[in-house]
Write an enzyme that holds these catalytic residues in place. Structure first.
Site, short mmCIF file in Angstrom:
data_model
loop_
_atom_site.label_atom_id
_atom_site.label_comp_id
_atom_site.label_asym_id
_atom_site.label_seq_id
_atom_site.Cartn_x
_atom_site.Cartn_y
_atom_site.Cartn_z
N ASP A 9 61.61 -6.87 40.47
CA ASP A 9 60.51 -6.40 41.30
C ASP A 9 59.24 -5.73 40.54
OD1 ASP A 9 59.05 -5.87 43.75
OD2 ASP A 9 60.03 -3.88 43.98
N SER A 52 63.62 -2.79 40.45
CA SER A 52 62.27 -2.33 39.77
C SER A 52 62.40 -1.97 38.21
CB SER A 52 61.79 -1.31 40.63
OG SER A 52 62.55 -0.27 40.42
P1 13P Z 1 58.13 -0.37 50.84
O1 13P Z 1 57.79 0.96 50.12
O2 13P Z 1 57.14 -0.48 51.91
O3 13P Z 1 59.63 -0.61 51.25
O4 13P Z 1 57.84 -1.66 50.15
C1 13P Z 1 58.82 -2.04 49.08
C2 13P Z 1 58.33 -2.97 48.27
O5 13P Z 1 57.15 -3.59 48.24
C3 13P Z 1 58.97 -3.27 46.75
O6 13P Z 1 58.25 -3.97 46.02
O1 G3H Z 2 57.38 -1.18 45.19
C1 G3H Z 2 58.09 -0.56 44.59
C2 G3H Z 2 59.56 -0.32 44.90
O2 G3H Z 2 59.73 0.40 46.14
C3 G3H Z 2 60.33 0.05 43.96
O3 G3H Z 2 60.36 1.49 43.74
O4 G3H Z 2 59.76 1.73 41.34
O5 G3H Z 2 60.77 3.77 42.80
O6 G3H Z 2 62.18 1.85 42.18
P1 G3H Z 2 60.71 2.45 42.41
ZN ZN Z 3 56.19 -3.88 45.98
#
Ligand code: 13P
Ligand code: G3H
Ligand code: ZN
Length: 326
Positions: free
Chosen positions: A83, A50
């Protein structure tokens, strides 16, 4: 095996009724735990990073950790995915920096702006052999610095998906059918009480998923916010100094069902965090004099590995599928 895109994975997952796990990675132990479980279970895998992970660990460290995993686990195909890419520049930096897949998340923007931004990313990505995930509909919960309140989330509108996919050229589409980010997916008021006294969350909107799939035949759908928040780990946290009241996730049988339909990628992050935190808390409580991080990170890594193994076999159904996804 060098990093791959998710093209073949999604083709096989769609055809054979399973989903590939997309697990968020933030440090070495998490990368090792996920890829060791996938190697042992012969499963394809998507490791995703992310914006927050890049800020925490640094883009280069994460890419090199994932590259190390490809060397240690040459038997399984591995995708490196961005992500929730917030903008074109971040997606471009990841494409230029070795990622094989990116998500451009324009889901909070007006429809036409989402199309324009996604299309721009797709053009650049496809020119560089990289695949793109787009998103329509907004999930509740927190992702990076965006927090969507419970009442402000919105389901994907099926009548928008064909135009979005056609005009952008995306390779996969994340949709909102009632999942949400984080460990507090539902308030107790949203849940019903089972005869055994367990809180049951409202069911996912499979009618929306089916309508979307009808309009996009053979097209891979992605589910974000798909942690199940295992109550054993919530208990472990709470019994060892933590405080996580009413942490509730998505029932695993619903995800298993989605994986048999058009859902080809299921995102899991919070469950990994929970397994790690629960295990570290327990270790610290039981061993108050220990201070070597290797001592508590080792059992934490084992917990993540076993959690991922469980997901591969019982939720995603992608164990044993590594070879057909090459
Ligand atoms: P969760 O918080 O349910 O693990 O989802 C993760 C996610 O969608 C990352 O993009
Ligand atoms: O959807 C988000 C993921 O769980 C990533 O989380 O932004 O805290 O790394 P983060
Ligand atoms: Zn997500």
């Amino acid at each position: 095996m060098a990093l791959v895109t998710s093209k073949k994975m999604f083709e096989m997952a769609y055809k054979n009724g399973y989903a590939v796990g997309a697990f968020n990675v933030n440090n070495m132990e998490i990368v090792q735990a996920i890829t060791e479980a996938c190697r042992e279970e012969k499963a394809p895998v998507i490791l995703q990073v992310s914006k927050g992970a890049r800020a925490y660990a640094n883009h280069t460290y994460l890419v090199k950790l994932v590259e190390a995993a490809t060397l240690e686990c040459p038997e399984i195909p591995i995708v490196l995915h961005l992500d929730h890419g917030p903008d074109f520049e971040t997606c471009k930096a990841c494409i230029d920096g070795g990622f094989t897949s990116v998500m451009i998340d324009g889901s909070s923007k007006p429809f036409l702006e989402n199309i324009a931004e996604t299309k721009k990313v797709v053009e650049y990505a496809h020119d560089h052999g990289v695949v793109v995930e787009g998103e329509l509909g907004t999930l509740a919960g927190i992702e990076d610095d965006v927090c969507v309140e419970f009442g402000k989330s919105s389901y994907t509108q099926p009548d928008e998906v064909e135009e979005f996919v056609l005009k952008t050229g995306v390779d996969s589409l994340a949709i909102a059918i009632g999942t949400s980010h984080g460990a507090y997916k539902f308030t107790p008021e949203q849940c019903t009480l089972s005869p055994e006294g367990i809180l049951l969350p409202p069911p996912l909107r499979f009618d929306i998923l089916e309508e979307v799939s009808k309009r996009l035949p053979n097209f891979p759908i992605v589910l974000h916010g798909s942690s199940s928040v295992p109550q054993d780990y919530v208990k472990m946290v709470n019994e060892n100094g933590g405080k996580m009241p009413n942490a509730i996730g998505i029932p695993e049988h619903e995800l298993r069902h989605a994986a048999k339909l058009s859902v080809c990628k299921i995102n899991i992050d919070s469950d990994i965090r929970l397994a790690m935190t629960g295990t570290v808390r327990k270790y610290m409580s039981e061993n108050p004099s220990h201070f070597d991080p290797r001592q508590y990170l080792k059992p934490a890594r084992t917990s993540i590995k076993e959690l991922v193994r469980h997901k591969l076999i019982n939720v995603l159904g992608c164990n044993g599928k590594a070879d057909e996804c090459r």
